[in-house]
Design an enzyme around this catalytic site. Structure first.
Site, short mmCIF file in Angstrom:
data_model
loop_
_atom_site.label_atom_id
_atom_site.label_comp_id
_atom_site.label_asym_id
_atom_site.label_seq_id
_atom_site.Cartn_x
_atom_site.Cartn_y
_atom_site.Cartn_z
N HIS A 1 17.46 10.53 1.36
CA HIS A 1 16.03 10.84 1.39
C HIS A 1 15.46 10.69 2.80
CE1 HIS A 1 14.69 10.70 -3.09
NE2 HIS A 1 15.94 11.16 -2.98
N HIS B 1 26.10 11.81 -7.42
CA HIS B 1 25.59 11.49 -8.75
C HIS B 1 26.68 10.90 -9.65
CE1 HIS B 1 21.86 14.35 -8.44
NE2 HIS B 1 21.79 13.29 -7.65
N ARG C 1 21.26 6.93 -1.73
CA ARG C 1 20.11 7.80 -2.00
C ARG C 1 19.03 7.61 -0.92
NH1 ARG C 1 15.62 6.97 -6.43
NH2 ARG C 1 14.64 9.03 -6.48
N ASN D 1 10.13 8.95 -3.90
CA ASN D 1 10.64 7.73 -3.28
C ASN D 1 10.18 6.44 -3.95
OD1 ASN D 1 12.05 9.16 -1.32
ND2 ASN D 1 10.30 9.21 0.09
#
Length: 326
Positions: free
Chosen positions: A65, A191, A61, A93
């Site tokens: 990001h 996910h 992740r 974040n």
């Protein structure tokens, strides 16, 4: 999808830009300047990720990001620059984990080869190796990225896909990064590992229409179970829930199977079933007509890892990932 249209032209233009940067990344970029670099990263991840396998999802992740804001330049890892709040302080974040893990890897690589291997490359390698360490797919990570100088919290919300996004917003967001519909579906498959917080689905469970009802697109039995056993109050901001119940540390197809049962956790997950093209890809993955999810995911990850990279004389190689060089 029929025809290019203005959105298709946008993607073609962005892909053309990405092609100019892709050529500057290469496999084994550090073979001469720091030949042990990738082995150091690999060994550290292999020796430590089993102590906290959930970090694999967190590091993946983090890489995602980082790449979606200013490209894959480790801007996410920076502390304050020029007195502005950095990316890591932005709301999307604030639940990221793994900064210390990346810093430890960077320190080991610095001991071997000072100011040679970028934090952007280390983050890309750590994300890949941590996923592989828990049995997930391997993907190529060409290196040669350099680190950016700027990190602005104000730029995050407009670029990071939100768990509340509908399909059109998601597709536009990914298109802005040179990623297409197939990449959207495949990268959402991340996910299949990891966790979320109740705050991301509170409205979906308790007040989706503004009248206290749950989202009708969410399976009612699943919603009732979440309200009874996990997110028991609308104000719960701390309880963690599995993105892929019963399979959170296994990189498999169950995420997509849950989508077809209307049990995708986020609104953005459910959104993949609202478009005929994306729904078809989901069904192809589940039925096996689109073979080898791992291999397809790997292609999209390599593509994502090339977003707006800095190479050559652009950017720098930071000594510490949280600080620009003085």
């Amino acid at each position: 999808m029929r025809g290019l249209g203005p959105f298709g032209i946008l993607i073609v233009g962005l892909l053309g830009y990405m092609a100019t940067t892709e050529a500057q990344l290469e496999m084994g970029f550090y073979d001469k300047s720091c030949p042990k670099a990738e082995k150091i990263v690999h060994e550290f991840v292999k020796n430590h990720i089993h102590n906290a396998p959930s970090l694999a999802a967190a590091l993946l992740r983090m890489h995602f990001h980082d790449c979606f804001v200013r490209g894959c330049d480790a801007s996410l890892l920076l502390n304050t620059t020029s007195g502005e709040d950095p990316e890591r302080d932005s709301i999307p974040n604030q639940t990221l984990r793994g900064f210390d893990f990346v810093d430890r890897v960077k320190s080991l690589v610095e001991d071997e080869c000072p100011v040679t291997v970028s934090c952007a490359d280390i983050l890309a390698l750590v994300a890949r190796d941590s996923v592989v360490a828990i049995g997930g797919p391997f993907w190529r990570v060409p290196t040669g990225r350099r680190d950016g100088f700027i990190s602005r919290s104000s730029e995050v919300l407009a670029n990071i896909p939100s768990p509340f996004d509908n399909f059109s917003t998601l597709l536009t967001n990914f298109g802005n990064q040179g990623l297409d519909l197939k990449d959207l579906v495949l990268l959402s498959g991340a996910h299949t590992i990891g966790i979320a917080h109740c705050s991301t689905i509170s409205t979906r469970l308790y007040n989706f229409t503004g009248t206290g009802a749950s989202d009708p697109a969410l399976d009612s039995e699943y919603a009732d179970n979440l309200k009874a056993n996990k997110c028991t109050t609308p104000s719960d901001t701390t309880t963690k829930i599995e993105m892929d119940p019963g399979s959170r540390n296994t990189f498999d197809l169950s995420y997509y199977q849950l989508l077809l049962k209307r049990r995708g956790l986020f609104e953005s997950d459910a959104a993949l079933t609202t478009n005929s093209d994306s729904l078809l890809i989901v069904k192809q993955l589940v039925t096996g007509s689109l073979k080898n999810f791992h291999a397809e995911f790997a292609k999209s990850m390599e593509k994502m890892g090339r977003i707006n990279v800095k190479t050559g004389s652009d950017g720098e190689v930071r000594k510490q990932c949280a600080l620009v060089n003085s």
